[in-house]
Motif scaffolding. Structure first.
Motif, PDB file in Angstrom:
ATOM      1  N   SER A  72       1.335  -1.170   0.245  1.00  0.00           N
ATOM      2  CA  SER A  72       0.021   0.154   0.189  1.00  0.00           C
ATOM      3  C   SER A  72       0.999   1.207  -0.322  1.00  0.00           C
ATOM      4  CB  SER A  72      -0.595   0.264   1.111  1.00  0.00           C
ATOM      5  OG  SER A  72       0.258   0.125   2.622  1.00  0.00           O
ATOM      6  N   GLU A  79       2.754   3.485 -11.736  1.00  0.00           N
ATOM      7  CA  GLU A  79       2.205   1.577 -12.084  1.00  0.00           C
ATOM      8  C   GLU A  79       0.627   1.927 -12.228  1.00  0.00           C
ATOM      9  OE1 GLU A  79       4.697  -0.611  -8.453  1.00  0.00           O
ATOM     10  OE2 GLU A  79       2.915  -0.285  -7.832  1.00  0.00           O
ATOM     11  N   ASP A  83      -8.406  -4.809 -11.482  1.00  0.00           N
ATOM     12  CA  ASP A  83      -8.937  -5.375 -11.107  1.00  0.00           C
ATOM     13  C   ASP A  83     -10.252  -5.837 -11.390  1.00  0.00           C
ATOM     14  OD1 ASP A  83      -6.031  -6.711 -11.975  1.00  0.00           O
ATOM     15  OD2 ASP A  83      -5.954  -6.099  -9.832  1.00  0.00           O
ATOM     16  N   MET A  98     -11.405  -2.671  -8.382  1.00  0.00           N
ATOM     17  CA  MET A  98     -10.270  -2.452  -7.800  1.00  0.00           C
ATOM     18  C   MET A  98      -9.022  -2.111  -8.327  1.00  0.00           C
ATOM     19  SD  MET A  98     -11.486  -2.982  -4.606  1.00  0.00           S
ATOM     20  CE  MET A  98      -9.304  -2.168  -3.341  1.00  0.00           C
ATOM     21  N   SER A 100      -5.785   0.118  -8.684  1.00  0.00           N
ATOM     22  CA  SER A 100      -4.524   0.916  -7.739  1.00  0.00           C
ATOM     23  C   SER A 100      -3.624   2.000  -8.904  1.00  0.00           C
ATOM     24  CB  SER A 100      -3.615   0.309  -7.028  1.00  0.00           C
ATOM     25  OG  SER A 100      -2.270   0.500  -6.778  1.00  0.00           O
ATOM     26  N   CYS A 102       0.238   4.546  -8.779  1.00  0.00           N
ATOM     27  CA  CYS A 102       1.488   5.051  -8.085  1.00  0.00           C
ATOM     28  C   CYS A 102       1.822   5.415  -8.833  1.00  0.00           C
ATOM     29  CB  CYS A 102       1.858   3.711  -7.788  1.00  0.00           C
ATOM     30  SG  CYS A 102       3.379   4.377  -6.517  1.00  0.00           S
ATOM     31  N   ALA A 127     -11.448   4.008  -0.199  1.00  0.00           N
ATOM     32  CA  ALA A 127     -10.489   4.792  -0.813  1.00  0.00           C
ATOM     33  C   ALA A 127      -9.626   4.433  -0.025  1.00  0.00           C
ATOM     34  CB  ALA A 127     -10.315   6.207  -1.128  1.00  0.00           C
ATOM     35  N   GLU A 128      -8.123   3.971  -0.440  1.00  0.00           N
ATOM     36  CA  GLU A 128      -6.590   4.551   0.800  1.00  0.00           C
ATOM     37  C   GLU A 128      -5.746   5.075   0.210  1.00  0.00           C
ATOM     38  OE1 GLU A 128      -6.076   0.055   1.985  1.00  0.00           O
ATOM     39  OE2 GLU A 128      -7.381  -0.075   1.979  1.00  0.00           O
ATOM     40  N   ARG A 137       0.344   6.685  -3.667  1.00  0.00           N
ATOM     41  CA  ARG A 137      -0.729   5.200  -4.328  1.00  0.00           C
ATOM     42  C   ARG A 137      -1.336   5.795  -3.689  1.00  0.00           C
ATOM     43  NH1 ARG A 137       0.250   0.417  -6.327  1.00  0.00           N
ATOM     44  NH2 ARG A 137       2.094   0.900  -5.818  1.00  0.00           N
ATOM     45  N   ASN A 138      -2.203   5.670  -4.831  1.00  0.00           N
ATOM     46  CA  ASN A 138      -3.937   5.031  -3.814  1.00  0.00           C
ATOM     47  C   ASN A 138      -4.897   3.813  -4.385  1.00  0.00           C
ATOM     48  OD1 ASN A 138      -5.094   8.477  -3.850  1.00  0.00           O
ATOM     49  ND2 ASN A 138      -3.763   8.171  -5.311  1.00  0.00           N
ATOM     50  N   VAL A 139      -5.299   3.239  -3.761  1.00  0.00           N
ATOM     51  CA  VAL A 139      -5.855   2.324  -4.162  1.00  0.00           C
ATOM     52  C   VAL A 139      -7.328   2.258  -3.364  1.00  0.00           C
ATOM     53  CG1 VAL A 139      -5.930  -0.429  -2.818  1.00  0.00           C
ATOM     54  CG2 VAL A 139      -3.902   0.784  -3.147  1.00  0.00           C
ATOM     55  N   GLU A 163      -8.476   1.857 -16.523  1.00  0.00           N
ATOM     56  CA  GLU A 163      -7.476   1.821 -16.633  1.00  0.00           C
ATOM     57  C   GLU A 163      -6.785   2.381 -17.448  1.00  0.00           C
ATOM     58  OE1 GLU A 163      -3.872  -1.748 -17.369  1.00  0.00           O
ATOM     59  OE2 GLU A 163      -6.006  -2.351 -16.832  1.00  0.00           O
TER      60      GLU A 163
END
Length: 192
Positions: A72, A79, A83, A98, A100, A102, A127-128, A137-139, A163
């Motif tokens: 994380s 990146e 998914d 999901m 993600s 970076c 959101a993280e 980095r965002n997830v 994407e």
């Protein structure tokens, strides 16, 4: 005539010696700092010191990976990953994405992300966000705006669109630095 030719050469030689002396002092200073950080003997040779530093960095990386949350944190490489995921609900299963990414942190990144998701008619469920050293980095867990939209169901098209959109956002990066404005006040010129 020879004095005129030798004078610039002597000045260049003095400048070179002085620059080389400063470079050696910087190297010595940083090697001494490295010795103190690694708790090494002051008499340890440079090659052994560097080998010990490499081992220490490897150990730190291994420990960071063992912590578990290392995925994380931002990495040095840009990146993007999207998914499709099925999650169980009371009414069955729900398809979400999901996502993600970076990249370098920059002003306006989150509003740009919100606009991208809005244009794809997606909403954020979770959101993280983690930032370290100017990288972010965002997830995200995202779903269709209508609430029940199976975003992952239509042959993977929403995932591919998301994407592609996130990759374009990451690739835009930090805009070129604007030239600094100058403000003149009285006789002084200040750079803003």
């Amino acid at each position: 005539m020879t004095d005129e030719l030798l004078e610039p050469a002597l000045a260049a030689s003095r400048n070179h010696r002085e620059a080389e002396r400063r470079r050696r002092e910087r190297i010595k200073f940083h090697l001494d700092r490295l010795r103190s950080l690694l708790s090494c003997d002051a008499r340890i040779d440079k090659a052994s010191l560097l080998a010990k530093a490499v081992d220490h960095v490897r150990d730190l990386k291994k420990r960071a990976a063992e912590i578990g949350g290392a995925a994380s944190f931002p990495t040095e490489a840009d990146e993007v990953a999207v998914d499709p995921v099925d999650i169980p609900t009371a009414a069955g299963r729900r398809h979400i994405l999901m996502a993600s990414f970076c990249c370098d942190d920059r002003s306006g990144l989150l509003p740009e992300l919100a606009e991208t998701l809005k244009s794809l008619r997606l909403k954020i469920l979770r959101a993280e966000i983690a930032t370290v050293g100017g990288r972010v980095r965002n997830v995200l867990a995202v779903a269709g705006e209508d609430g029940g939209g199976d975003v992952a169901a239509a042959g993977g098209a929403p995932a591919a669109f998301l994407e592609e959109s996130l990759r374009a956002m990451v690739d835009r990066g930090i805009p070129a630095e604007r030239p600094k404005r100058r403000r003149v006040s009285g006789r002084r010129t200040t750079t803003v």
